[in-house]
Scaffold this active site. Sequence first.
Site, PDB file in Angstrom:
ATOM      1  N   LYS A 120       0.816  -1.212   0.023  1.00  0.00           N
ATOM      2  CA  LYS A 120       0.008  -0.080   0.134  1.00  0.00           C
ATOM      3  C   LYS A 120       0.825   1.274   0.185  1.00  0.00           C
ATOM      4  CE  LYS A 120      -4.290  -1.678   1.384  1.00  0.00           C
ATOM      5  NZ  LYS A 120      -5.510  -1.841   1.983  1.00  0.00           N
ATOM      6  N   LYS A 203      -5.527 -10.303  -5.487  1.00  0.00           N
ATOM      7  CA  LYS A 203      -6.755 -10.451  -4.820  1.00  0.00           C
ATOM      8  C   LYS A 203      -7.986  -9.732  -5.178  1.00  0.00           C
ATOM      9  CE  LYS A 203      -6.993  -8.286  -0.943  1.00  0.00           C
ATOM     10  NZ  LYS A 203      -7.109  -7.952   0.535  1.00  0.00           N
ATOM     11  N   LYS A 206     -11.717  -4.227  -2.866  1.00  0.00           N
ATOM     12  CA  LYS A 206     -12.846  -3.324  -3.113  1.00  0.00           C
ATOM     13  C   LYS A 206     -12.177  -1.941  -3.514  1.00  0.00           C
ATOM     14  CE  LYS A 206     -13.813  -3.253   1.839  1.00  0.00           C
ATOM     15  NZ  LYS A 206     -12.556  -3.186   2.535  1.00  0.00           N
TER      16      LYS A 206
END
Length: 341
Positions: A120, A203, A206
């Site tokens: 991230k 993966k 969202k």
Amino acid sequence: MTAPHFAPRVFSGIQPSGGLTLGNYLGAMKRFVTMQDAGTHQTIYCMVDLHAITATLHDPETLRRNTRELCAGFIAVGIDPEKSILFNQSQVPEHAQLAWIFNCVARMGWMGRMTQWKDKAGKNAEAASLGLFAYPALMAADILIYHATHVPVGEDQKQHLELTRDIAAKFNHDYGQEFFPITEPVIEGAATRVMNLQDGTKKMSKSDPSDKTRINLTDRADDIAKKIRKAKTDPDPLPEALAGLDARPEARNLVNIYAALADISPQAVLDQHQGALFGHFKMALADLAVDKLSPITTEMSRLMADPAEIDRILGRGAQRAREIAAPILAQTYDIVGMLRS
Ligand code: AQP
């Protein structure tokens, strides 16, 4: 090792960082319901809004809406706010208070090794928030403020749970008492890692910029069917045995999704569909997905029509959560040596 004096208690959380995906549902929420209904553990489920502000600049109104929508999602999939404690993280200040203690227990080196931090923060770690770096210490506090013994999560959270165990063990060692349990991750079933519909090596998430990579729990039936129809696959038929799915990540993903939705094993899916081409199998999967997800979508929109009722449920949940969290924080402060009036 879980010491015998810890009552069996489940904790898990989801970030209100956008709409819920099929990955969140199969990897986490569906199993939350199973654990609630088994009645063997007290179950505590949380909307982790403090985590949701760590990654990107967010719009306050959107965060409020996402938190309510997530609460509606929990209830729509089968979490009963009477049987489970269902609440919002920021309404229970003990999470952030314990997290500070854990910031002083966890080591910089441990945090720097977290793959989620590396993914991230990306190449520009200097510009990432301190909150993103400290995310796993807050997650450890979420779990340990309830002395939770079991945490159902998807595969992607395994490393954070190992860190939670390390923090508990170091705290217990540093202060010479077995105060926090060494929590067990519960990562099981066919869909512990639901993959991106367009790239079976990533993966389903969202926050992926492309909506066609995921199924959202708020998608309409025709969108679900379309996304499954357009999911990446290969030209080969479904094999007889699971080994035939090796090196076919997209095919394997659709079989796993089918298995998790139907509550059968991936091998049982192959037994039913071996020899079928993906054009055909995708139609069966779309029917199954619409059948299972449509009632959830409908219930979510019914619940979202009454935000005051959602706020009431969350307020009551926070009260119940604090009844457990406050004494554990007070004992932690005593152990650490904080003066209390
Ligand atoms: N694709 C997935 N397969 C299986 N389980 C999954 N989970 C998430 N994605 C999958 C599980 O859902 C729970 C809550 O996750 P989260 O929302 O707190 O954070 P996340 O893991 O970072 O989920 P996302 O969708 O990838 O969110 P963003 O994009 O905001 O980072 C966890 O138990 C997780 O394992």
